[in-house]
Design a protein around this motif. Structure first.
Motif, PDB file in Angstrom:
ATOM      1  N   PRO A   1       0.801  -1.234   0.000  1.00 59.71           N
ATOM      2  CA  PRO A   1       0.000   0.000   0.000  1.00 59.71           C
ATOM      3  C   PRO A   1       0.836   1.287   0.000  1.00 59.71           C
ATOM      4  CG  PRO A   1      -0.801  -1.549   1.658  1.00 59.71           C
ATOM      5  CD  PRO A   1       0.503  -2.092   1.161  1.00 59.71           C
ATOM      6  N   GLU A   2       2.121   1.176   0.340  1.00 58.48           N
ATOM      7  CA  GLU A   2       3.001   2.363   0.389  1.00 58.48           C
ATOM      8  C   GLU A   2       3.582   2.684  -0.981  1.00 58.48           C
ATOM      9  OE1 GLU A   2       3.504   3.841   3.402  1.00 58.48           O
ATOM     10  OE2 GLU A   2       2.235   2.293   4.326  1.00 58.48           O
ATOM     11  N   LEU A   3       3.507   1.760  -1.929  1.00 63.20           N
ATOM     12  CA  LEU A   3       4.243   1.906  -3.195  1.00 63.20           C
ATOM     13  C   LEU A   3       3.414   2.631  -4.256  1.00 63.20           C
ATOM     14  CD1 LEU A   3       5.902  -1.636  -3.419  1.00 63.20           C
ATOM     15  CD2 LEU A   3       6.855   0.486  -2.461  1.00 63.20           C
ATOM     16  N   ARG A   4       4.099   3.481  -5.021  1.00 63.87           N
ATOM     17  CA  ARG A   4       3.468   4.221  -6.126  1.00 63.87           C
ATOM     18  C   ARG A   4       4.405   4.157  -7.340  1.00 63.87           C
ATOM     19  NH1 ARG A   4       0.331   3.996  -2.819  1.00 63.87           N
ATOM     20  NH2 ARG A   4      -0.725   5.557  -1.545  1.00 63.87           N
ATOM     21  N   PRO A   5       3.826   4.183  -8.551  1.00 59.84           N
ATOM     22  CA  PRO A   5       4.683   4.265  -9.738  1.00 59.84           C
ATOM     23  C   PRO A   5       5.614   5.472  -9.653  1.00 59.84           C
ATOM     24  CG  PRO A   5       2.410   3.827 -10.368  1.00 59.84           C
ATOM     25  CD  PRO A   5       2.389   4.108  -8.888  1.00 59.84           C
TER      26      PRO A   5
ATOM     27  N   MET B   1       8.348   5.633  -7.752  1.00 55.98           N
ATOM     28  CA  MET B   1       9.201   5.596  -6.548  1.00 55.98           C
ATOM     29  C   MET B   1      10.502   4.837  -6.843  1.00 55.98           C
ATOM     30  SD  MET B   1       6.691   4.766  -3.402  1.00 55.98           S
ATOM     31  CE  MET B   1       5.955   6.074  -2.440  1.00 55.98           C
TER      32      MET B   1
ATOM     33  N   ASP C   1      13.447   6.265  -2.036  1.00 58.44           N
ATOM     34  CA  ASP C   1      12.120   6.446  -1.429  1.00 58.44           C
ATOM     35  C   ASP C   1      11.786   5.292  -0.498  1.00 58.44           C
ATOM     36  OD1 ASP C   1      11.536   8.813  -2.888  1.00 58.44           O
ATOM     37  OD2 ASP C   1      11.049   7.589  -4.657  1.00 58.44           O
TER      38      ASP C   1
ATOM     39  N   ILE D   1       5.930  -2.926  -9.991  1.00 58.16           N
ATOM     40  CA  ILE D   1       4.962  -2.080  -9.272  1.00 58.16           C
ATOM     41  C   ILE D   1       5.355  -0.599  -9.331  1.00 58.16           C
ATOM     42  CG2 ILE D   1       4.025  -1.567  -6.966  1.00 58.16           C
ATOM     43  CD1 ILE D   1       4.292  -4.661  -6.434  1.00 58.16           C
ATOM     44  N   VAL D   2       6.651  -0.284  -9.184  1.00 56.10           N
ATOM     45  CA  VAL D   2       7.054   1.136  -9.124  1.00 56.10           C
ATOM     46  C   VAL D   2       7.473   1.694 -10.486  1.00 56.10           C
ATOM     47  CG1 VAL D   2       7.726   0.985  -6.698  1.00 56.10           C
ATOM     48  CG2 VAL D   2       9.485   0.720  -8.494  1.00 56.10           C
TER      49      VAL D   2
END
Ligand SMILES: C[S@@+](CC[C@H](N)C(=O)[O-])C[C@H]1O[C@@H](n2cnc3c(N)ncnc32)[C@H](O)[C@@H]1O
Length: 266
Positions: free
Chosen positions: A31-35, A37, A105, A56-57
């Motif tokens: 849930p902490e990961l975003r494209p 990062m 990050d 995922i990132v």
């Protein structure tokens, strides 16, 4: 001097590590990961989790490091075969990372701190290289908490021998319960702790896990360390190997491994 690593990188060990995915080993982090990062994956081993994190990132970069040059070379060959461009591998040391302060990050380490003699020093190093507002994510098993059915006597012997071999080589097999304390000792301002399990009970999971341990008990660095440290003799290792095969063959077979997890910031 580098810490010893209890298991080494025998095929029976890597067979287990290669089944790891971000889903079964880093769900608490997802849930902490975003494209976009950037992620440093410390002690990445064969890199199956790193590969998932890279997807995922993306287009963010993932750098996966390990102390073992061999394991890094194999992971890099897999990366090339898969054609993944936002992932790179390097030999590096968890205690002295070749990254600038605040470079990442996310700093992630799965099943690594349990093998280190100075886990708090490693966490301080992770804190150094994580960006302000970034997150350090660590997850480790707690071998003392492993439970199973049926009560195959050789598996009690396995746990005793395993705990002694792990402690006699490097690190602490009861790391899972200590991650929160270690992160607090490393000086993080915010420490969120959680727990999750691995459960092996299907015929396929029993054959894979039990089969890998049946081989590891006889042929890996784990076996060498047990004999070298005088923890048990070859006959005991053969009993342990046979016990894993017996457990795997039992349709009632069930084994649960508890894990500690920490997301640390600041
Ligand atoms: C149990 S494996 C975990 C591999 C991977 N994270 C996974 O879960 O599949 C632990 C890994 O940490 C590596 N390791 C041990 N000490 C290290 C250190 N000081 N710096 C970097 N890697 C280290 C070992 O070589 C090994 O590949």
């Amino acid at each position: 001097m580098a810490d010893d690593y209890t298991h080494g990188h025998h095929e029976s060990v890597l067979r287990v590590h290669r089944q790891r995915t971000a889903g079964n080993s880093a769900a608490y982090l997802l849930p902490e990961l975003r494209p976009g990062m950037t992620v440093l994956d410390v002690g990445a081993g064969p890199g199956t989790i790193s590969t998932d994190l890279a997807a995922i990132v993306a287009p963010g970069r993932v750098r996966a490091i390990d102390a073992s040059a061999d394991v890094v070379a194999h992971a890099e060959a897999d990366r090339v075969a898969l054609g993944i461009e936002n992932l790179s591998y390097a030999v590096d040391d968890a205690y002295a990372l070749s990254s600038e302060d605040g470079a990442w990050d996310v700093v992630h380490a799965h099943q690594v701190l349990q093998h280190l003699t100075r886990p708090v020093d490693a966490l301080r190093e992770f804190r150094r290289v994580v960006a302000p507002g970034g997150v350090v994510a660590v997850r480790d098993v707690d071998y003392e908490g492993t439970i199973w059915w049926p009560r195959v006597p050789g598996l009690d012997e396995w746990r005793e021998v395993y705990l002694a071999a792990h402690r006699g080589t490097s690190g602490d097999p009861a790391a899972g319960r200590q991650l929160k304390a270690w992160a607090r000792a490393a000086g993080f301002a915010e420490v969120r702790s959680s727990a999750s399990i691995w459960l092996f009970e299907s015929a396929e999971a029993r054959a894979w896990w039990g089969g890998a341990w049946a081989d590891r008990a006889l042929h890996s660095s784990f076996a060498d360390n047990v004999l070298r440290l005088g923890i048990a003799d070859r006959a005991a290792l053969e009993r342990i190997s046979e016990a894993w095969r017996e457990w795997a063959a039992s349709e009632d077979g069930w084994l649960l491994m508890p894990h500690g997890e920490v997301l640390a910031r600041g």
